[in-house]
Design an enzyme around this catalytic site. Structure first.
Site, short mmCIF file in Angstrom:
data_model
loop_
_atom_site.label_atom_id
_atom_site.label_comp_id
_atom_site.label_asym_id
_atom_site.label_seq_id
_atom_site.Cartn_x
_atom_site.Cartn_y
_atom_site.Cartn_z
CE LYS A 172 7.06 -15.23 63.63
NZ LYS A 172 6.81 -13.92 63.98
N GLY A 225 6.57 -13.76 53.52
CA GLY A 225 7.14 -13.12 53.40
C GLY A 225 8.82 -12.76 52.64
CB SER A 226 11.91 -10.99 53.25
OG SER A 226 12.84 -12.06 53.84
CB VAL A 229 12.51 -15.09 55.71
CG1 VAL A 229 12.61 -16.03 56.93
CG2 VAL A 229 13.34 -14.38 56.62
CD GLU A 247 2.68 -17.68 47.27
OE1 GLU A 247 3.04 -16.83 46.62
OE2 GLU A 247 1.80 -17.61 47.15
CB CYS A 281 3.66 -9.52 48.03
SG CYS A 281 2.07 -10.19 48.51
CD GLN A 328 9.92 -1.79 54.22
OE1 GLN A 328 9.64 -3.08 55.06
NE2 GLN A 328 9.77 -1.51 53.13
CD GLU A 380 9.40 -7.68 47.71
OE1 GLU A 380 9.77 -7.89 49.35
OE2 GLU A 380 8.24 -7.55 47.55
P1 NAP Z 1 9.88 -11.19 56.83
O1 NAP Z 1 11.09 -10.22 57.52
O2 NAP Z 1 10.86 -12.54 56.09
O3 NAP Z 1 9.32 -12.30 57.86
C1 NAP Z 1 7.66 -12.88 57.35
C2 NAP Z 1 7.51 -13.70 58.62
O4 NAP Z 1 9.24 -14.71 58.97
C3 NAP Z 1 7.47 -12.97 60.51
O5 NAP Z 1 6.41 -13.58 60.51
C4 NAP Z 1 8.87 -12.89 60.34
O6 NAP Z 1 8.77 -12.96 62.24
C5 NAP Z 1 8.61 -14.30 60.25
N1 NAP Z 1 10.85 -14.75 60.10
C6 NAP Z 1 11.58 -13.69 60.32
N2 NAP Z 1 12.65 -14.86 59.68
C7 NAP Z 1 12.23 -15.90 60.50
C8 NAP Z 1 13.23 -16.95 60.39
N3 NAP Z 1 14.60 -17.06 60.66
N4 NAP Z 1 12.43 -18.49 60.64
C9 NAP Z 1 11.64 -18.47 60.02
N5 NAP Z 1 10.33 -17.15 60.34
C10 NAP Z 1 11.09 -16.03 60.16
O7 NAP Z 1 8.69 -10.50 55.72
P2 NAP Z 1 8.00 -8.92 56.44
O8 NAP Z 1 9.19 -7.97 56.57
O9 NAP Z 1 7.18 -9.56 57.61
O10 NAP Z 1 6.90 -9.07 55.42
C11 NAP Z 1 7.68 -7.92 53.85
C12 NAP Z 1 7.90 -9.69 53.28
O11 NAP Z 1 6.82 -10.00 53.09
C13 NAP Z 1 7.91 -8.40 51.71
O12 NAP Z 1 9.40 -9.38 51.21
C14 NAP Z 1 6.57 -8.70 50.92
O13 NAP Z 1 7.08 -9.14 48.90
C15 NAP Z 1 6.32 -10.23 50.88
N6 NAP Z 1 4.85 -10.41 51.29
C16 NAP Z 1 4.71 -11.43 50.23
C17 NAP Z 1 3.14 -11.84 49.95
C18 NAP Z 1 2.76 -12.64 49.04
O14 NAP Z 1 1.73 -13.64 48.99
N7 NAP Z 1 3.73 -12.99 48.48
C19 NAP Z 1 2.41 -11.19 50.73
C20 NAP Z 1 2.91 -9.80 52.05
C21 NAP Z 1 3.95 -10.14 52.49
P3 NAP Z 1 9.64 -11.50 62.66
O15 NAP Z 1 8.58 -10.62 62.02
O16 NAP Z 1 10.05 -11.84 64.39
O17 NAP Z 1 10.67 -11.19 61.53
#
Ligand code: NAP
Ligand code: MG
Length: 479
Positions: A172, A225-226, A229, A247, A281, A328, A380
């Protein structure tokens, strides 16, 4: 309008709805319309993956090598064309996007190699006449949930090791970037994998992501992701006894000591904080700067920022593309305000920009005179916003660098071997950079963080197998 479907059990199928994909650097450019799955379609994908798992986990390493090598080869051969798609969909500059596609290709090639590498151990038992083998077996069906900031590379670094080690995949992507995910899935669909081994289910996190997390047919979930979540997934996935890898975010420090080479410090700061529009990230968001170099460093960073071109990622000479989404952008601008309300000085940038094409453009922002307890130094932001914290010396710099709930990447710029080594040893982060930006990592070594940034084993490199395999210990006695 071009409609792109989900891929389930080896077939392209429509979803429960459609979602349009808009270019953040040119709001008049619609890339296409993408299927959104519902819970039933996710279940169909999980069921297909379960059916495919037995035969796939028993196929030869050569078959896995061949499929992954083909996927990697096609990504590398099409990096220009796919890079343009990536820029149109996510916004980063074409050079960044092409490099990301190439990285995804290299990751598939690397894991093709992992599929044919021997991972077992064989040795003597402590008991006479008994032999011990330690082998690795696939985990089963893995759910992969990815963010929007690296729409090719992050899916690649989850899908490739999952398949290399004999697992089946339900993938996904982030709802903001279905185009890259679909293009990758289309390549994977022609790689010779049996039906059901790889499934793409596009759609929202609250529907598709939740259904994957809660499905009893999913043995393991890898998420990037965040933090918010990620914490929810901890309840859903660990709560039902499945394996989980998270991550999450960062608040990555870049320490600059008095003896730093100023041009290197400036390059590390500007690249680490602002390239890829700060949407990494591993981006540096806190510059922790020793007193003796502080004013020279800040002046040189501002000079460099004045020379940066913010614009449409497909145009020549652009350094920084648009922010990936309206929400964002709003978040970034609000943190620029929050910082100033907390007493920081906005030394440069931080405003919305208009360009010939309508999009989510903003000038990178530098906040100075900040303190470690301010929200801009604790939360963040995930955009091109960095703050400067003045410190007395190395000891204070290290303490401030570690004073954060996160622990992904940490950098230092110094000519001192003693301080570089002490920083490598004592920084509470999964990755440490010396005289290099905090962002920008190799594809063949482990990636991940500590504290609130990560949970579970590392991703990438050979260490990826710790998540995508289970260990078996077998004893043999021949009487
Ligand atoms: P996000 O909002 O947490 O979303 C990540 C993924 O999770 C998306 O596919 C999202 O779908 C899905 N998701 C959302 N709600 C969910 C739920 N309740 N259950 C299961 N899946 C769910 O993060 P983002 O805004 O896409 O990305 C930014 C974040 O990613 C930042 O915090 C960044 O630091 C982090 N990041 C971390 C790394 C690392 O390796 N540490 C690398 C890159 C990014 P939707 O798109 O539909 O919301
Ligand atoms: Mg989000």
């Amino acid at each position: 309008m071009n409609r792109s479907m989900n891929f389930v059990a080896g077939e392209w199928i429509a979803g429960a709805g459609w979602k349009s994909d808009i270019n953040p650097g040119d709001l008049a450019d619609e890339l296409g319309s993408y299927a959104s799955a519902d819970g039933r379609q996710v279940q169909d994908a999980v069921d297909a993956a379960r059916r495919a798992f037995g035969p796939w986990s028993a196929c030869t390493p050569q078959q896995r090598f061949d499929a992954l090598d083909r996927i990697g080869g096609e990504l590398l051969a099409r990096k220009e064309e796919l890079g343009i798609l990536l820029t149109r969909e996510q916004g980063k500059t074409k050079a960044e996007a092409v490099a990301e596609v190439a990285r995804a290709g290299s990751i598939f090639k690397f894991f093709a190699g992992e599929a044919v590498r021997l991972h077992g151990e064989k040795g003597e038992s402590v008991r006479a006449g008994v032999e011990v083998d330690v082998t690795r077996e696939p985990v089963g069906v893995v759910g992969l949930i990815t963010p929007w900031n690296f729409p090719m590379a992050i899916p690649a670094w989850k899908i490739a090791p999952a398949l290399a080690h004999g697992n089946c995949v339900v993938f996904k992507p982030a709802d903001l970037v279905p185009g890259c995910a679909w293009a990758l899935a289309e390549i994977i669909s022609r790689s010779g994998l049996p039906a059901g081994v790889f499934n793409l289910v596009m759609g929202s996190g609250s529907v598709v992501g939740q259904a994957i997390a809660r499905s009893p047919g999913v043995d393991a979930v890898s998420f990037t992701g965040s933090q918010k979540v990620g914490e929810g997934l901890r309840r859903d996935v660990v709560g039902r006894g499945a394996r989980l890898q998270l991550e999450m975010g960062g608040k990555n420090p870049l320490v600059v000591l008095d003896d730093a080479h100023v041009p290197t410090a400036v390059e590390c700061a500007v690249n680490g904080a602002f390239f890829s529009t700060g949407q990494r990230c591993t981006a540096s968001s806190r510059f922790i700067v020793a007193e003796g170099i502080h004013d020279r460093f800040v002046a040189a960073v501002i000079e460099r920022m004045k020379g940066l071109t913010v614009g449409y990622g497909l145009e020549d000479g652009v350094d920084i593309g648009p922010v990936a989404s309206e929400s964002q952008l709003a978040q970034n601008l609000s943190y620029v305000d929050i910082g100033q309300q907390e007493g920081a000085r906005l030394a440069w940038g931080g405003d919305r920009l208009s360009r010939e094409r309508q999009g989510y453009y903003m000038a990178p922002a530098l906040l100075t005179e900040t303190s470690p307890d301010m929200r801009v130094n604790r939360e963040e932001i995930f955009g091109p916003v960095a703050s400067v914290i003045r410190v007395a010396d190395f000891e204070q710099a290290l303490a401030v660098a570690n004073d954060t709930p996160f622990g992904l990447s940490a950098g230092i710029v110094t000519a001192s071997l003693k301080h570089a080594n002490a920083f490598k040893r004592h920084a509470k982060a999964g990755m440490v950079m010396v005289n290099l930006p905090t962002a920008g990592v190799d594809y063949h070594v482990p990636f991940g963080g500590r504290k609130a940034s990560s949970f579970g084993p590392r991703e990438q490199g050979s260490h990826a197998r710790d998540f995508y395999t289970v260990t078996k210990t077998a004893y043999t006695f021949c009487p």
